[in-house]
Design a protein around this motif. Sequence first.
Motif, PDB file in Angstrom:
ATOM      1  N   ARG A   1      -5.785   2.471  -2.732  1.00 20.35           N
ATOM      2  CA  ARG A   1      -4.758   2.207  -3.417  1.00 20.35           C
ATOM      3  C   ARG A   1      -3.583   1.588  -2.744  1.00 20.35           C
ATOM      4  N   PRO A   2      -2.859   0.620  -3.418  1.00 17.86           N
ATOM      5  CA  PRO A   2      -1.715   0.219  -2.264  1.00 17.86           C
ATOM      6  C   PRO A   2      -0.690   1.169  -2.346  1.00 17.86           C
ATOM      7  N   LEU A   3       0.221   1.275  -1.503  1.00 13.01           N
ATOM      8  CA  LEU A   3       1.305   2.172  -1.498  1.00 13.01           C
ATOM      9  C   LEU A   3       2.659   1.501  -1.498  1.00 13.01           C
ATOM     10  N   GLN A   4       3.601   2.062  -1.970  1.00 10.88           N
ATOM     11  CA  GLN A   4       4.888   1.383  -2.329  1.00 10.88           C
ATOM     12  C   GLN A   4       5.590   1.141  -0.873  1.00 10.88           C
ATOM     13  N   SER A   5       5.941  -0.154  -0.453  1.00 13.16           N
ATOM     14  CA  SER A   5       6.571  -0.415   0.607  1.00 13.16           C
ATOM     15  C   SER A   5       7.337  -1.846   0.482  1.00 13.16           C
ATOM     16  N   HIS A   6       8.653  -1.895   0.592  1.00 12.53           N
ATOM     17  CA  HIS A   6       9.511  -3.189   0.648  1.00 12.53           C
ATOM     18  C   HIS A   6       8.960  -4.116   1.172  1.00 12.53           C
ATOM     19  N   ALA A   7       8.483  -4.093   2.541  1.00 11.70           N
ATOM     20  CA  ALA A   7       8.247  -5.326   3.371  1.00 11.70           C
ATOM     21  C   ALA A   7       6.797  -5.030   3.880  1.00 11.70           C
ATOM     22  N   LYS A   8       6.086  -3.947   3.961  1.00  9.81           N
ATOM     23  CA  LYS A   8       4.709  -3.955   4.452  1.00  9.81           C
ATOM     24  C   LYS A   8       3.571  -3.722   3.415  1.00  9.81           C
ATOM     25  N   ALA A   9       2.467  -3.338   3.900  1.00  8.19           N
ATOM     26  CA  ALA A   9       1.515  -3.477   2.949  1.00  8.19           C
ATOM     27  C   ALA A   9       0.450  -2.167   3.338  1.00  8.19           C
ATOM     28  N   PRO A  10       1.132  -0.927   3.187  1.00  7.37           N
ATOM     29  CA  PRO A  10       0.076   0.059   3.720  1.00  7.37           C
ATOM     30  C   PRO A  10      -0.797   0.436   2.342  1.00  7.37           C
ATOM     31  N   PHE A  11      -1.914   1.003   2.723  1.00  6.78           N
ATOM     32  CA  PHE A  11      -2.828   1.498   1.467  1.00  6.78           C
ATOM     33  C   PHE A  11      -3.492   2.886   1.883  1.00  6.78           C
ATOM     34  N   MET A  12      -4.107   3.470   0.730  1.00  8.26           N
ATOM     35  CA  MET A  12      -4.544   4.620   0.870  1.00  8.26           C
ATOM     36  C   MET A  12      -6.270   4.523   0.709  1.00  8.26           C
ATOM     37  N   ALA A  13      -7.079   5.183   1.318  1.00  8.17           N
ATOM     38  CA  ALA A  13      -8.282   5.151   0.889  1.00  8.17           C
ATOM     39  C   ALA A  13      -9.190   6.654   1.160  1.00  8.17           C
ATOM     40  N   THR A  14     -10.244   6.899   0.447  1.00  4.97           N
ATOM     41  CA  THR A  14     -10.808   8.204   0.495  1.00  4.97           C
ATOM     42  C   THR A  14     -12.145   8.165   1.044  1.00  4.97           C
ATOM     43  N   PHE A  15     -12.472   9.023   1.894  1.00  2.96           N
ATOM     44  CA  PHE A  15     -13.560   9.054   2.789  1.00  2.96           C
ATOM     45  C   PHE A  15     -14.327  10.475   2.438  1.00  2.96           C
TER      46      PHE A  15
ATOM     47  N   VAL B   1      -0.480  -1.547   9.092  1.00  3.14           N
ATOM     48  CA  VAL B   1      -0.461  -2.676   9.997  1.00  3.14           C
ATOM     49  C   VAL B   1       1.107  -3.282   9.859  1.00  3.14           C
ATOM     50  N   GLY B   2       1.770  -3.390  11.001  1.00  3.77           N
ATOM     51  CA  GLY B   2       3.134  -4.028  11.043  1.00  3.77           C
ATOM     52  C   GLY B   2       4.115  -2.817  10.961  1.00  3.77           C
TER      53      GLY B   2
END
Length: 413
Positions: A104-118, A158-159
Amino acid sequence: MKANCYKDDASSVEDSLKPTLDRMIDLIVDSLSGEAKDFYEKEFGFFGEVTSISGKLKPFIKKTKPEKKAKIDEEMAKIHVEVGVYLPSNPDGKVVDIDKKSGRPLQSHAKAPFMATFKVRKERVTVITEGAETLGDDAQEKEIVEEYDTWQQAMFKVGDDCRQDLLALQIIAMFKNIFNSVGLTVYLFPYRVTATAPGCGVIDVVPNATSRDEMGRAKVNDLLDFFVAKYGGEDTVEFQKARLNFIQSMAAYSVACYILQIKDRHNGNILIDGEGHIVHIDFANIVALFVAFTSWIKFEPNSFKLTHEMVVLMGGRYSQGYQLFQQLTVKAFLAIRPHVDQLVSTIQLMLDTSLPSFKGEPTMKRLKDRFVPGYTERQAAEFMMSIIRNAHENVRSTAYDEFQRLQNGIPYK
């Protein structure tokens, strides 16, 4: 060591320690062989592969959420889970599977964090007493170790330099230990963060939590409505427990936010967990504190966030709940004051780093001053009451929420 080889997120400015760290890494890796070497390569390959998805999302920053989600799904489908690997932030469990559609992409103005389930396999120890029915000398305790599987979420970045988050959470964990040592019934949740490379990190997700931002997008008008819908009417035992949890956590985080001057407290960074506790996340602007504030940070008050809806949830400004919040906040502040030297020394170790929040000895003086070291306990208590009054419905906090709504689309009501 990998995370501290460079001073910047892009790995373009080498740290003076890099040659030493490189030699140490080489010595460690060269000493490995056989199964140990295979495990090292599998583990670092695994979380490097997962974390890199965040970097691959960067060209999609301006794209829609469905487009970002499709890219995450595409990259997650390529990941193969090797036997025995673990999440860097949770070495106490082995990853046995990935929900490859959970990205799932997470909200960020300039970066691209995401969440995943394991799916993570852990062990738990159960102690049973054999012969207990006789209650005699023959009764013996026996430990049974059993494995169980649990689904666990993690966020990858990342970043983003996660080392400031690490420091903030280390200090928050120290606060928690101090509060526990004096029997103070307040609540903090120092979740785990692991910096895995320059500008890369893995962050634990607070379990069973909803951000105030998500509530706003779901058209939840205020926190009281959310609590009533989730726990029942204000007269129910479940609601009362949840409200008490909220008050106890508000007191602890208010002190932490004031001492560390944690900024960027928009509604995407404020969560409510399944038991009603408030939990703050994302401490990249910790100690924003220490540096001259940027123009947008100036919107925020120098105290902490205490909005109208928070006070209403406690029962109103003249309620027993709000009085309890004030009492616990003052007690929490008085509890940490004797530990000022220990807390300051921990932060002082970071002065020689290139992290943006640490700009020399003046930062330490401002930090110490917030503990009002020259005050008596009575004066310190009165001082903290003035900080609470300053925080209550502070117009700068409201202005900052409006800024976040206009700039980043984060609703606040």
